[in-house]
Design an enzyme around this catalytic site. Structure first.
Site, PDB file in Angstrom:
ATOM      1  N   VAL A  64       0.809  -1.219   0.000  1.00 59.68           N
ATOM      2  CA  VAL A  64       0.000   0.000   0.000  1.00 59.68           C
ATOM      3  C   VAL A  64       0.840   1.266   0.000  1.00 59.68           C
ATOM      4  O   VAL A  64       0.320   2.358  -0.279  1.00 59.68           O
ATOM      5  CB  VAL A  64      -0.978   0.029   1.192  1.00 59.68           C
ATOM      6  CG1 VAL A  64      -2.039  -1.051   1.058  1.00 59.68           C
ATOM      7  CG2 VAL A  64      -0.238  -0.081   2.527  1.00 59.68           C
ATOM      8  N   SER A 141      -7.754   2.254  15.782  1.00 62.29           N
ATOM      9  CA  SER A 141      -7.449   1.416  16.942  1.00 62.29           C
ATOM     10  C   SER A 141      -7.806   2.200  18.191  1.00 62.29           C
ATOM     11  O   SER A 141      -7.789   3.438  18.186  1.00 62.29           O
ATOM     12  CB  SER A 141      -5.957   1.057  16.950  1.00 62.29           C
ATOM     13  OG  SER A 141      -5.550   0.581  18.220  1.00 62.29           O
ATOM     14  N   TYR A 154       2.822   4.131  16.242  1.00 62.21           N
ATOM     15  CA  TYR A 154       1.590   3.400  15.907  1.00 62.21           C
ATOM     16  C   TYR A 154       0.367   4.129  16.450  1.00 62.21           C
ATOM     17  O   TYR A 154      -0.607   4.357  15.728  1.00 62.21           O
ATOM     18  CB  TYR A 154       1.670   1.988  16.484  1.00 62.21           C
ATOM     19  CG  TYR A 154       0.431   1.149  16.248  1.00 62.21           C
ATOM     20  CD1 TYR A 154       0.261   0.462  15.049  1.00 62.21           C
ATOM     21  CD2 TYR A 154      -0.564   1.057  17.221  1.00 62.21           C
ATOM     22  CE1 TYR A 154      -0.877  -0.304  14.829  1.00 62.21           C
ATOM     23  CE2 TYR A 154      -1.700   0.295  17.011  1.00 62.21           C
ATOM     24  CZ  TYR A 154      -1.848  -0.379  15.816  1.00 62.21           C
ATOM     25  OH  TYR A 154      -2.990  -1.131  15.607  1.00 62.21           O
ATOM     26  N   LYS A 158      -2.885   5.994  14.365  1.00 64.95           N
ATOM     27  CA  LYS A 158      -4.281   5.634  14.557  1.00 64.95           C
ATOM     28  C   LYS A 158      -5.110   6.836  15.011  1.00 64.95           C
ATOM     29  O   LYS A 158      -6.276   6.981  14.626  1.00 64.95           O
ATOM     30  CB  LYS A 158      -4.394   4.482  15.552  1.00 64.95           C
ATOM     31  CG  LYS A 158      -3.755   3.184  15.045  1.00 64.95           C
ATOM     32  CD  LYS A 158      -4.297   2.780  13.673  1.00 64.95           C
ATOM     33  CE  LYS A 158      -3.720   1.462  13.192  1.00 64.95           C
ATOM     34  NZ  LYS A 158      -4.269   1.058  11.867  1.00 64.95           N
TER      35      LYS A 158
END
Length: 250
Positions: A64, A141, A154, A158
């Site tokens: 991606v 998330s 991370y 999110k």
């Protein structure tokens, strides 16, 4: 929106929640384009989904972060099934201590978890307009709301996905395109297993817990079917399977 006969693109669709979502959608009569870097798992899933000589799914190798790969998913959906109705920007990666390991691995996390979601949404809007509207679902998330100290990049990606999704609320009125997000706590997958192998994780699991993957997939299905949802995030937690987190855009 009904699911039967709809065409769905799922990135990160060969394993975990992506594969579970593909199975559910095909079982309800949709056709899916699965993009993933795991060629072996993707081809195995394809064999499972395409039974009785009927083409319910197509697998395409897709990194991606390569926008040409992303575009190929949409071109294939258009050329094979006549268009796209639903886009699930689901691909994601994570690594514990990504900010502190003195490498540039955190850049790839941003590219996969955020930049590819933005590009996938741009492409989604372009193709969904041809169908007179549709649905885009971005995978976030609960770490967007409860940041993980051992995975700050991370968590940042999110949180950004949630804000990006909320900012596109007005597309429902202008183009009949509903953009929403799903924000689960931990569930068993290759990604979560990579993130949670740490003593620090014990505190996170005690606070957030694990949910069955079916609860996560139910949230995707709810977003597809509930035409009132736009710019919203559905939180999937052990105490509440489908809490809607919604804020007005400016």
């Amino acid at each position: 929106m009904q699911i039967k006969d709809k065409v769905v693109i799922i990135t990160g669709g060969a394993n975990g929640s992506g594969a579970a979502l593909a199975r559910r959608l095909v079982s309800e009569g949709a056709r899916v384009i699965i993009g993933d870097v795991d060629r072996k798992a993707g081809e195995e899933l394809l064999t499972e989904l395409n039974q009785n000589n009927k083409v319910n799914a197509i697998f395409i190798f897709c990194d991606v972060t390569n926008f040409d790969h992303l575009s190929q998913l949409f071109d294939t959906a258009q050329n094979t099934f006549g268009g796209v109705d639903i886009v699930c920007n689901n691909a994601g990666i994570g690594k514990k201590n990504e900010f502190y390991d003195q490498t540039n691995s955190w850049i790839k996390i941003i590219d996969v978890n955020l930049n590819a979601v933005i590009k996938g949404t741009q492409l989604g809007i372009q193709y969904l307009k041809k169908r007179g509207g549709g649905v885009i679902i971005n995978t976030a998330s609960m770490s967007a709301f409860y940041p993980m100290r051992y995975a700050p990049i991370y968590s940042t990606t999110k949180r950004a996905v949630v804000g990006f999704t909320q900012s596109l609320r007005d597309l429902k009125d202008t183009d009949k395109i509903r953009v929403n997000a799903v924000a689960p706590v931990f569930f068993v997958s290759n990604l979560t297993q990579g993130l949670i192998k740490s003593k620090r994780h014990e505190e996170s699991t005690k606070k957030l817990g694990f949910v069955p993957i079916d609860d996560v997939i139910d949230a995707f299905i709810r977003i597809i079917q509930d035409d009132k949802l736009a710019g919203d995030t559905i939180a999937v937690t052990k105490n509440d399977k489908s809490k809607i987190i919604s804020k007005s855009s400016l």
